[in-house]
Design a protein around this motif. Sequence first.
Motif, PDB file in Angstrom:
ATOM      1  N   PRO A  36       0.804  -1.034  -0.225  1.00 22.42           N
ATOM      2  CA  PRO A  36       0.081  -0.067  -0.027  1.00 22.42           C
ATOM      3  C   PRO A  36       0.879   1.288  -0.262  1.00 22.42           C
ATOM      4  CG  PRO A  36       0.034  -0.938   2.152  1.00 22.42           C
ATOM      5  CD  PRO A  36       0.897  -2.012   1.131  1.00 22.42           C
ATOM      6  N   ARG A  76      -0.426   5.048   0.843  1.00 20.32           N
ATOM      7  CA  ARG A  76       0.140   5.475   2.041  1.00 20.32           C
ATOM      8  C   ARG A  76       1.481   6.459   2.172  1.00 20.32           C
ATOM      9  NH1 ARG A  76      -1.068   0.234   5.380  1.00 20.32           N
ATOM     10  NH2 ARG A  76      -2.982   0.882   6.423  1.00 20.32           N
ATOM     11  N   ILE A  82      -2.896   8.754   4.179  1.00 24.47           N
ATOM     12  CA  ILE A  82      -3.091   8.611   2.837  1.00 24.47           C
ATOM     13  C   ILE A  82      -2.931   9.894   2.071  1.00 24.47           C
ATOM     14  CG2 ILE A  82      -5.107   7.842   1.397  1.00 24.47           C
ATOM     15  CD1 ILE A  82      -3.971   5.758   3.174  1.00 24.47           C
ATOM     16  N   ASP A 113      -3.491  -3.308  -0.613  1.00 20.86           N
ATOM     17  CA  ASP A 113      -2.946  -4.053   0.560  1.00 20.86           C
ATOM     18  C   ASP A 113      -3.297  -5.417   0.155  1.00 20.86           C
ATOM     19  OD1 ASP A 113      -5.586  -4.025   1.150  1.00 20.86           O
ATOM     20  OD2 ASP A 113      -5.520  -3.204   3.032  1.00 20.86           O
ATOM     21  N   ASP A 117      -8.297  -5.019   4.663  1.00 24.82           N
ATOM     22  CA  ASP A 117      -8.297  -4.086   5.636  1.00 24.82           C
ATOM     23  C   ASP A 117      -9.220  -3.003   5.420  1.00 24.82           C
ATOM     24  OD1 ASP A 117      -7.599  -1.824   7.365  1.00 24.82           O
ATOM     25  OD2 ASP A 117      -5.519  -2.149   7.447  1.00 24.82           O
ATOM     26  N   TYR A 120      -8.052   0.874   6.043  1.00 23.42           N
ATOM     27  CA  TYR A 120      -7.436   1.197   4.648  1.00 23.42           C
ATOM     28  C   TYR A 120      -8.144   1.351   3.507  1.00 23.42           C
ATOM     29  CZ  TYR A 120      -4.151   1.320   0.900  1.00 23.42           C
ATOM     30  OH  TYR A 120      -3.339   1.730  -0.252  1.00 23.42           O
TER      31      TYR A 120
END
Length: 225
Positions: A36, A76, A82, A113, A117, A120
């Motif tokens: 990510p 990220r 972010i 990712d 998640d 995220y």
Amino acid sequence: QMNLNRLYLTKNECYRAGQIITPKGIMVHSTGANNPHLKRYVGPDDGKLGANVYRNHWNQARPDGRQVCVHAFIGRLADGSIATYQTLPWNYRAWHSGGTANNTHISFEICEDDLTDSVYFNAVYKEAVELCIYLCDKFGLDPENIVDHSEGCKLGVASNHRDVMHWFPRHGKSTDTFRADVLDGLGLRRLYRVQVGAFRDKVNAEKMLAEVKMAGFKDAFIKFE
């Protein structure tokens, strides 16, 4: 609000080609790899991305030996927040679809990712919505002209990829809900103003303004032409 940054991939052959398009839509991609972090794709480090020790970001002639480039990445930063990084001018022809959408669509990649998640996902989804609101407003685009890569394939304008429909439904979203969220956000940004009078005498204009504000339209104003 979107966290928009700019770091053009000036060493990429796509940037150096400098071909110009008139944007007619937006194509949403995701990277297809469990990483990510923006530094995997955007570089060199600007103090926020973090160092890519492998130096395999896309700021090179042919990343991983491929002729690829997009207008932006979402993912990220080194501090875990972010962000969006614009990597080509919006009106440059990117190499993203494997088809004719390169000639018509602004493109961006969402860094994946492991696809599980939800925190995220919700953060990058929101950032992607904000990016598309910004682009639709900037270029006068209709959210109906936002497609993902898999839809592009069905339309015959992109290669056979699954993104983003291998990921969005895991979190209760689809490209249809994405378009709807962009449309909702765009409606909140765009204002339609109604003129209630035109006067040669400033005193009369001020009188009308006072009456309109008394009626409850507190944001009313006088515009001189």
